[in-house]
Design an enzyme around this catalytic site. Structure first.
Site, PDB file in Angstrom:
ATOM      1  N   ASP A   9       0.820  -1.115   0.052  1.00  0.00           N
ATOM      2  CA  ASP A   9       0.020   0.045   0.106  1.00  0.00           C
ATOM      3  C   ASP A   9       0.801   1.324  -0.031  1.00  0.00           C
ATOM      4  O   ASP A   9       2.115   1.196   0.509  1.00  0.00           O
ATOM      5  CB  ASP A   9      -0.821   0.373   1.223  1.00  0.00           C
ATOM      6  CG  ASP A   9      -1.860   1.198   1.454  1.00  0.00           C
ATOM      7  OD1 ASP A   9      -2.154   1.624   0.400  1.00  0.00           O
ATOM      8  OD2 ASP A   9      -1.994   1.651   2.556  1.00  0.00           O
ATOM      9  N   ASP A  11      -0.388   5.132   0.917  1.00  0.00           N
ATOM     10  CA  ASP A  11      -0.747   5.724   2.076  1.00  0.00           C
ATOM     11  C   ASP A  11      -0.775   5.091   3.599  1.00  0.00           C
ATOM     12  O   ASP A  11      -1.534   4.203   3.572  1.00  0.00           O
ATOM     13  CB  ASP A  11      -2.215   6.649   1.875  1.00  0.00           C
ATOM     14  CG  ASP A  11      -2.294   7.217   0.389  1.00  0.00           C
ATOM     15  OD1 ASP A  11      -1.176   7.735   0.057  1.00  0.00           O
ATOM     16  OD2 ASP A  11      -3.419   7.136  -0.186  1.00  0.00           O
TER      17      ASP A  11
END
Length: 173
Positions: A9, A11
């Site tokens: 991922d 963020d």
């Protein structure tokens, strides 16, 4: 032999969104908050008056995110043994698409564009491992989920946790 794969991922894992929210908040209000405000609080509810949501729609928010400590070196190390994909559920914030692409080009230029996936729902991702800060993504992970520690997930206990990139490397290398 085919390498195992990892979905990472952006963020809250590669990019420090908590720092960015607090920085924007301080610039707007003059009030300095500590990262402890995120402890066990849903991310969108941390700041008053929907400010988190406002910042997510502010041009430049995603482009100027600071890189998490150790992330660049860790991803390079992981690439030696794994096929690494950067996966971001970017469709909810249309401004973020170009900014995230530019951010990755600056900070992770060694990630080929074929290995960058911007999607709306990560349940379609089928990798051997997934590193994310949200259970909504990890709960449907087809491989082994690794929860990257963030304030909002402090009380989550049903996934293996990595508190930082050093711990990710200890788990995977």
């Amino acid at each position: 032999m085919k390498k195992k794969s990892i979905a990472i991922d952006m963020d809250g894992v590669l990019a420090d969104t908590e720092y960015q929210y607090l920085s924007y908040y301080e610039k707007e209000t003059g009030k300095k908050l500590l990262k402890t405000v995120f402890h066990n609080v849903p991310e969108l509810e941390v700041l008053p008056d929907g400010l988190v949501y406002k910042y997510l729609h502010t041009p430049g928010f995603f482009r100027d995110l600071p890189v998490m400590e150790g992330a660049v070196e860790a991803v390079k190390a992981l690439q030696e043994q794994y096929e690494v994909y950067i996966v971001s559920a970017a469709m909810e914030f249309p401004l973020s698409l170009y900014e995230k692409k530019e951010w990755l080009a600056e900070h992770f230029p060694f990630i080929h564009w074929h290995n960058i996936i911007f999607c709306g729902d990560k349940s379609i991702i089928d990798t051997d491992f997934m590193i994310d800060d949200y259970c909504k993504n990890l709960d449907f992970c087809k491989g082994k989920p690794i929860l990257f520690t963030a304030g909002h997930n402090a009380s989550v206990t049903h996934h293996q946790r990595a508190n930082n990139w050093k711990e990710v490397l200890q788990l995977l290398l």
